[in-house]
Design a protein around this motif. Structure first.
Motif, PDB file in Angstrom:
ATOM      1  N   ALA A 121      20.946   0.689   7.277  1.00 19.99           N
ATOM      2  CA  ALA A 121      20.042   0.565   6.010  1.00 19.99           C
ATOM      3  C   ALA A 121      20.025   2.042   5.641  1.00 19.99           C
ATOM      4  O   ALA A 121      18.863   2.094   6.670  1.00 19.99           O
ATOM      5  CB  ALA A 121      19.018  -1.035   6.360  1.00 19.99           C
ATOM      6  N   GLU A 122      19.675   1.884   4.659  1.00 20.47           N
ATOM      7  CA  GLU A 122      19.236   3.665   3.928  1.00 20.47           C
ATOM      8  C   GLU A 122      17.980   3.579   3.812  1.00 20.47           C
ATOM      9  O   GLU A 122      16.933   4.374   3.928  1.00 20.47           O
ATOM     10  CB  GLU A 122      20.266   3.701   2.537  1.00 20.47           C
ATOM     11  N   MET A 123      17.579   2.279   3.656  1.00 22.49           N
ATOM     12  CA  MET A 123      15.457   2.283   3.889  1.00 22.49           C
ATOM     13  C   MET A 123      15.721   1.592   4.883  1.00 22.49           C
ATOM     14  O   MET A 123      15.823   0.277   4.665  1.00 22.49           O
ATOM     15  CB  MET A 123      14.874   2.031   2.427  1.00 22.49           C
ATOM     16  N   ILE A 124      14.452   1.645   5.876  1.00 26.21           N
ATOM     17  CA  ILE A 124      13.840   0.765   6.476  1.00 26.21           C
ATOM     18  C   ILE A 124      12.223   0.380   6.040  1.00 26.21           C
ATOM     19  O   ILE A 124      11.428   0.563   6.062  1.00 26.21           O
ATOM     20  CB  ILE A 124      14.117   1.160   8.072  1.00 26.21           C
ATOM     21  N   GLU A 125      11.852  -1.400   6.343  1.00 31.21           N
ATOM     22  CA  GLU A 125      10.499  -1.198   6.413  1.00 31.21           C
ATOM     23  C   GLU A 125      10.222  -1.437   8.136  1.00 31.21           C
ATOM     24  O   GLU A 125      10.790  -2.079   8.736  1.00 31.21           O
ATOM     25  CB  GLU A 125      10.789  -2.681   5.982  1.00 31.21           C
ATOM     26  N   LEU A 126       9.019  -1.104   8.009  1.00 28.64           N
ATOM     27  CA  LEU A 126       8.566  -0.706   8.956  1.00 28.64           C
ATOM     28  C   LEU A 126       7.087  -1.199   8.866  1.00 28.64           C
ATOM     29  O   LEU A 126       6.098  -1.253   7.983  1.00 28.64           O
ATOM     30  CB  LEU A 126       7.541   0.749   9.096  1.00 28.64           C
ATOM     31  N   PRO A 127       6.986  -2.340   9.970  1.00 28.06           N
ATOM     32  CA  PRO A 127       5.456  -2.741  10.289  1.00 28.06           C
ATOM     33  C   PRO A 127       4.462  -1.765  10.736  1.00 28.06           C
ATOM     34  O   PRO A 127       4.435  -0.981  11.822  1.00 28.06           O
ATOM     35  CB  PRO A 127       5.016  -4.069  11.466  1.00 28.06           C
ATOM     36  N   VAL A 128       3.638  -2.503  10.147  1.00 29.57           N
ATOM     37  CA  VAL A 128       2.099  -0.733  10.378  1.00 29.57           C
ATOM     38  C   VAL A 128       0.792  -2.165  10.739  1.00 29.57           C
ATOM     39  O   VAL A 128       0.289  -3.155  10.333  1.00 29.57           O
ATOM     40  CB  VAL A 128       1.853  -0.138   9.290  1.00 29.57           C
ATOM     41  N   GLN A 129       0.427  -1.728  12.006  1.00 29.72           N
ATOM     42  CA  GLN A 129      -0.647  -2.888  12.526  1.00 29.72           C
ATOM     43  C   GLN A 129      -1.525  -2.293  13.123  1.00 29.72           C
ATOM     44  O   GLN A 129      -2.370  -0.873  13.421  1.00 29.72           O
ATOM     45  CB  GLN A 129       0.249  -3.076  13.985  1.00 29.72           C
ATOM     46  N   VAL A 130      -2.794  -3.045  13.411  1.00 25.67           N
ATOM     47  CA  VAL A 130      -4.036  -1.951  13.422  1.00 25.67           C
ATOM     48  C   VAL A 130      -4.702  -3.004  14.493  1.00 25.67           C
ATOM     49  O   VAL A 130      -4.692  -4.146  14.679  1.00 25.67           O
ATOM     50  CB  VAL A 130      -4.871  -2.398  11.749  1.00 25.67           C
ATOM     51  N   ASP A 131      -4.537  -2.176  16.553  1.00 20.29           N
ATOM     52  CA  ASP A 131      -4.637  -2.816  17.217  1.00 20.29           C
ATOM     53  C   ASP A 131      -3.694  -4.040  17.237  1.00 20.29           C
ATOM     54  O   ASP A 131      -4.080  -5.038  17.827  1.00 20.29           O
ATOM     55  CB  ASP A 131      -6.281  -3.142  17.214  1.00 20.29           C
ATOM     56  N   GLY A 132      -2.959  -3.911  17.056  1.00 16.62           N
ATOM     57  CA  GLY A 132      -1.772  -5.138  17.697  1.00 16.62           C
ATOM     58  C   GLY A 132      -1.591  -5.733  16.518  1.00 16.62           C
ATOM     59  O   GLY A 132      -0.979  -6.850  16.773  1.00 16.62           O
ATOM     60  N   LYS A 133      -2.005  -5.655  15.398  1.00 23.48           N
ATOM     61  CA  LYS A 133      -2.264  -6.790  14.341  1.00 23.48           C
ATOM     62  C   LYS A 133      -1.538  -6.358  13.357  1.00 23.48           C
ATOM     63  O   LYS A 133      -1.880  -5.592  12.050  1.00 23.48           O
ATOM     64  CB  LYS A 133      -3.736  -7.240  13.232  1.00 23.48           C
ATOM     65  N   LEU A 134      -0.448  -7.471  12.764  1.00 18.14           N
ATOM     66  CA  LEU A 134      -0.439  -6.591  11.481  1.00 18.14           C
ATOM     67  C   LEU A 134      -0.490  -6.381   9.596  1.00 18.14           C
ATOM     68  O   LEU A 134      -1.892  -7.557  10.182  1.00 18.14           O
ATOM     69  CB  LEU A 134       1.468  -7.589  11.486  1.00 18.14           C
ATOM     70  N   ARG A 135      -0.794  -4.760   9.724  1.00 14.66           N
ATOM     71  CA  ARG A 135      -2.056  -5.165   8.328  1.00 14.66           C
ATOM     72  C   ARG A 135      -0.787  -4.556   7.180  1.00 14.66           C
ATOM     73  O   ARG A 135      -1.624  -4.666   6.440  1.00 14.66           O
ATOM     74  CB  ARG A 135      -2.723  -4.092   8.934  1.00 14.66           C
TER      75      ARG A 135
END
Length: 851
Positions: free
Chosen positions: A783-797
């Motif tokens: 992929a030329e762009m990827i979607e990166l999950p951002v967690q706060v204290d292990g929870k998806l935010r």
RNA sequence: GCCGGGGUGGCGGAAUCGGCAGACGCGCCGGACUCAAAAUCCGGUGAGCGCAAGCUCGUGUGGGUUCGACUCCCACCUCCGGCACCA
């Protein structure tokens, strides 16, 4: 060529393609083909009458792999045949008066035709039928080789007898806690009979070695447990009687010999007769007779109370010189070890129960360091923390050291030796039945059992016999068959009338496939050298300690006779699961839950049935039949049909001057292309190509790993992507064509008919099954762009969209800049930021309390 | 009893070298097309709360390790398969 929106109806094209493939010998494997050979084998069926849905399930998986390997450039052999000797044919003769040969031949004809409707790439030119005299001639020849090598012998032994089928069984064919016949379920009984055996025990150790083969762990464990190797020692206990040889026992715990306070013999032990004191004789013979009368089930029951009889004789413990009483008890088995044990009640649960019942001394001789003896039970497990006590010079040693030291001491004194024992017994191969390969032996009053000279093989099965089961082979009813002459003296002799276990037939059929027409030998050595060993074998796990063990034994034995040059028949093995009825029960006529594949194919076509079976779940797991989801799979093939006719739907537009290579628009670029519409289309093409190449990688891996369910789900995704691309106006682009051709090529192994039909309509060269497997381009799949999950204290935010090569510092900056993340940080600095490159970012807040 | 393999939405299942739980499909709900239905297509679909943004809970049970657990550790429950007095 195609009408717009032509209706999807597999019945209009499936039979025609099958006919053409057969006419063209499309799947014939050629020995002279210079490409690397790949021998793919699936267990051949018993010709019971009709092809069951389970046959489809079992065959489709390996067929997919065979087809992919062929497209990947291998010279694939994928043969099929029939395991056509066996009891059901004979029972049909008894029940319906049809001769087994006729019944078998008509079943094979029907099943062969049904097999053809599956569309598998079987090479029928190599078909093997084990009841064919041209086959069993060589089964008999192999028996003679085993006989000459000392691996086939006749002996009187206590054997398992099925009272319903009126036939003896191999140990491996007696199943379950109730010791029932594997075929009819009737509990077996023990009988003392003279029978033919193959010496499988000679290969026990080698059969435990799986280092050369890639087999499922459960199968390897089942064989290992069945062979049941135990290391220990044999120890001689002198007997307090003049001129009587010592009694030898086997134990895995020679470290506990100081705790042996009695001895137990199997009631069948030969010393019982000589040692029993006159005043104990009556009780002993009563017990022995009772033990013999009891069924195997009663005797083998572990819950049963330990009972026995003192025979009035004493042995001497070789380490303590104590007099210990000799008992007989049926918990000691005559066929295992030496049929005699030293009773160590402190360290064996069975001996403990026996000692308690008969008030025999219990002496603990291995205890945890500084620990106490347990109360009311044996101390069985031993660990490194346990040491010998009350064991003379050996006291204080660990159990492991004690085993070695005591064994050595006994060996020096000539009273024992290290020893290995196995649970596996020799394979009982003679059967008192008609429909099998006659054992090629004649009995001469002068010269005993003699093998039939090889020139006189096959010993043909006579046609006219009385099939009524009498407990002896029906062949005895044919005088003409019975009469023979001795190969040594030419005098009158009697022919062996038992036939061979059908598992003998199946122990070498994979060799015959290599050159099935060879008539000067069991196989063509050059062909066997070319094709064997089998690269990949598939079949049911129920054969773990039957066929799969016997075939390994056969190959090892034939290797040692100089007839083969390899050690293992099947380099890799995969087991399919079982298809259950919709009621989650095993399919059976009596339950009325049997699914008929012919009904399904006439409604949906073969491809739908194949794909549906592979979509049920993991192939090695099987599962219950769920008739509703077959519609979904059929719809999927309908969508494939639709996307392969791009001008029949959607809103196709020609994009002039847009070659494949130029269809790249970096969405991250700051300057948007002048033509917004063109840019959108280019982005769509780029995405479609990415999907295409990812699917090539995923499906190739899934097929190779037998993950057909996930392979199909990925092909569904690609099909959905094609549908969407068509609606976006990409139907006439090269990216669309590439995706469509790739879809057909990847789907071809699973759905051979529809892909051949569509490939042909698209103008592709015949046959799609001879095309090269698509090549995967990692650059295009990325992929030329990827979607990166951002967690706060292990929870998806939150999520970030970044280029894959974005620096970690930049990702951290972007993550901390996120509004959502800021809301959780509340102005504080993060305790730390965890980054898994390409996977996710986790911002850890300081929290209310540190740590 | 011993050995092995499993327990994830309404269903089949996906994800397991620790990193977005529920891919794909079925079913169900809503819509388009149709006089109507079938077929087909589009949208929705773990649970609870909320107008919403969103929040909480959630992979057989109970603990633990970790920034983070379907995944690893400990103790259980349960289903399936194999072996079963093997000294």
């Amino acid at each position: 060529m195609t009408d717009r929106g032509e209706r999807f109806d597999p019945r209009t094209y499936e039979p025609g393609w099958r006919e053409r493939w057969a006419a063209d010998d499309l799947y014939r494997a050629d020995d002279a083909d210079p490409r690397a050979k790949h021998y793919l084998l699936t267990m051949y069926p018993y010709p019971s009458g009709d092809l069951h849905i389970g046959h489809w399930y079992a065959a489709t998986g390996p067929d997919i792999v065979a087809r992919m390997r062929r497209m990947q450039g291998r010279n694939v052999m994928f043969p099929m045949g029939f395991d056509s000797f066996g009891l059901p044919a004979e029972n049909a003769a008894i029940d319906r008066g049809v001769h087994p040969a006729e019944w078998t031949a008509s079943n094979i004809d029907r099943m062969r035709a049904q097999f053809r409707t599956m569309g598998c790439m079987f090479d029928w030119s190599r078909e093997v039928v084990t009841s064919d005299p041209e086959y069993y001639r060589w089964t008999q020849w192999l028996f003679v080789q085993f006989f000459k090598a000392g691996l086939a012998y006749r002996a009187m032994a206590p054997v398992d007898w099925c009272p319903k089928d009126q036939v003896v069984l191999a140990r491996e064919q007696v199943e379950g806690a109730d010791r029932h016949c594997w075929r009819c379920g009737t509990p077996v009984v023990k009988r003392d009979l003279e029978q033919w055996f193959f010496r499988t025990t000679r290969y026990a150790d080698e059969l435990l070695d799986f280092t050369q083969i890639d087999w499922p762990e459960p199968i390897r464990l089942m064989q290992t447990n069945w062979i049941g190797r135990s290391e220990g020692a044999e120890i001689d206990f002198a007997v307090e009687a003049d001129g009587v040889a010592p009694i030898r026992v086997f134990t895995t715990r020679p470290d506990t010999v100081f705790g042996a306070t009695f001895m137990v013999l199997a009631p069948e032990h030969p010393s019982v007769a000589t040692l029993t004191a006159p005043d104990r004789a009556e009780e002993v013979s009563a017990y022995t007779a009772a033990a013999r009368r009891e069924t195997e089930i009663e005797r083998m029951s572990a819950e049963r109370e330990k009972a026995g009889v003192f025979i009035g004789a004493f042995a001497v413990n070789p380490m303590t010189d104590e007099r210990i009483p000799i008992w007989i008890a049926d918990y000691v088995l005559p066929g295992y070890g030496t049929g005699a044990i030293m009773g160590v009640p402190a360290h064996d649960e069975r001996d403990y129960a026996f000692a308690v019942r008969y008030d025999l001394p219990i002496r603990y001789v291995v205890l945890p360091r500084g620990g106490e003896a347990p109360v009311g039970k044996a101390l069985v497990a031993h660990t490194d923390d346990e040491v010998l006590v009350a064991s003379g010079d050996f006291s204080g040693m660990t159990a492991a050291d004690g085993i070695a030291a005591i064994t050595e001491e006994l060996a020096e004194r000539g009273q024992g030796a290290a020893s290995v024992t196995y649970k596996i017994r020799d394979w009982l191969i003679s059967r008192q039945r008609y429909w099998g390969a006659p054992i090629p032996i004649v009995y001469c009053p002068e010269h005993g059992p003699q093998p039939v000279p090889e020139d006189n093989l096959p010993v043909l099965l006579p046609h006219d016999v009385d099939f009524a089961p009498t407990g002896v082979s029906p062949l005895q009813s044919n005088e003409e068959f019975l009469a023979a002459s001795c190969p040594v003296c030419a005098g009158p002799a009697r022919r062996e009338t038992d036939t061979m276990d059908t598992f003998v037939d199946s122990s070498w059929y994979f060799l015959r496939y290599c050159a099935p027409k060879e008539d000067g030998f069991a196989w063509d050595p050059a062909a066997v050298a070319h094709w064997m060993p089998v690269d990949l074998y598939t079949g049911g796990a129920e054969h773990a300690v039957l066929h799969l063990m016997y075939a390994r034994f056969f190959v090892k034995a034939l290797r040692d006779m100089g007839l083969l040059a390899f050690d293992e028949p099947f380099l890799a093995l995969r087991n399919q699961g079982q298809i259950l009825g919709a009621d989650h029960h095993r399919m059976s006529k009596s339950r009325g839950n049997v699914v008929n594949p012919d009904d399904l194919t006439s409604r949906f076509g073969s491809d739908t049935v194949r794909c549906f079976l592979m979509f049920i779940g993991p192939w090695d797991q099987g599962g219950p039949w769920n008739p509703s989801s077959i519609e979904g799979v059929h719809r999927f093939l309908g969508r494939v049909w639709a996307v392969a006719q791009p001008d029949s739907g959607g809103h196709p537009r020609q994009i002039p001057g847009m070659p494949l290579e130029s269809g790249v628009w970096p969405p991250g670029s700051s300057a948007p292309p002048a033509d917004q519409e063109l840019a959108t289309l280019e982005g769509g093409m780029r995405a479609l190509r990415q999907a295409t190449h990812r699917t090539i990688q995923d499906v190739s891996e899934d097929y190779a790993g037998f993950h057909f369910n996930t392979a199909l789900s990925k092909l569904m995704e690609l099909t959905n992507a094609l549908g969407a691309a068509r609606d976006e106006g990409l139907a006439l682009t090269d990216a669309y064509t590439e995706a469509l051709e790739t879809l057909l090529l990847l789907l071809a192994p699973m759905a051979p008919h529809i892909t051949e039909e569509l490939w042909s309509r698209l103008g592709g060269a015949y046959s799609i099954h001879q095309q090269a497997w698509p090549a995967f381009d990692p650059g295009l799949a990325a992929a030329e762009m990827i979607e990166l999950p951002v967690q706060v204290d292990g929870k998806l935010r939150d999520r970030l969209v970044v280029a894959p090569d974005t620096a970690p510092e930049e990702i951290e900056r972007l993550a901390l800049a996120s509004e959502r993340v800021q809301a959780y940080l509340k102005g504080r600095a993060p305790r730390k930021v965890v980054q898994i490159p390409g996977r996710l970012v986790n911002v850890v807040t300081p929290g209310d309390s540190p740590g």
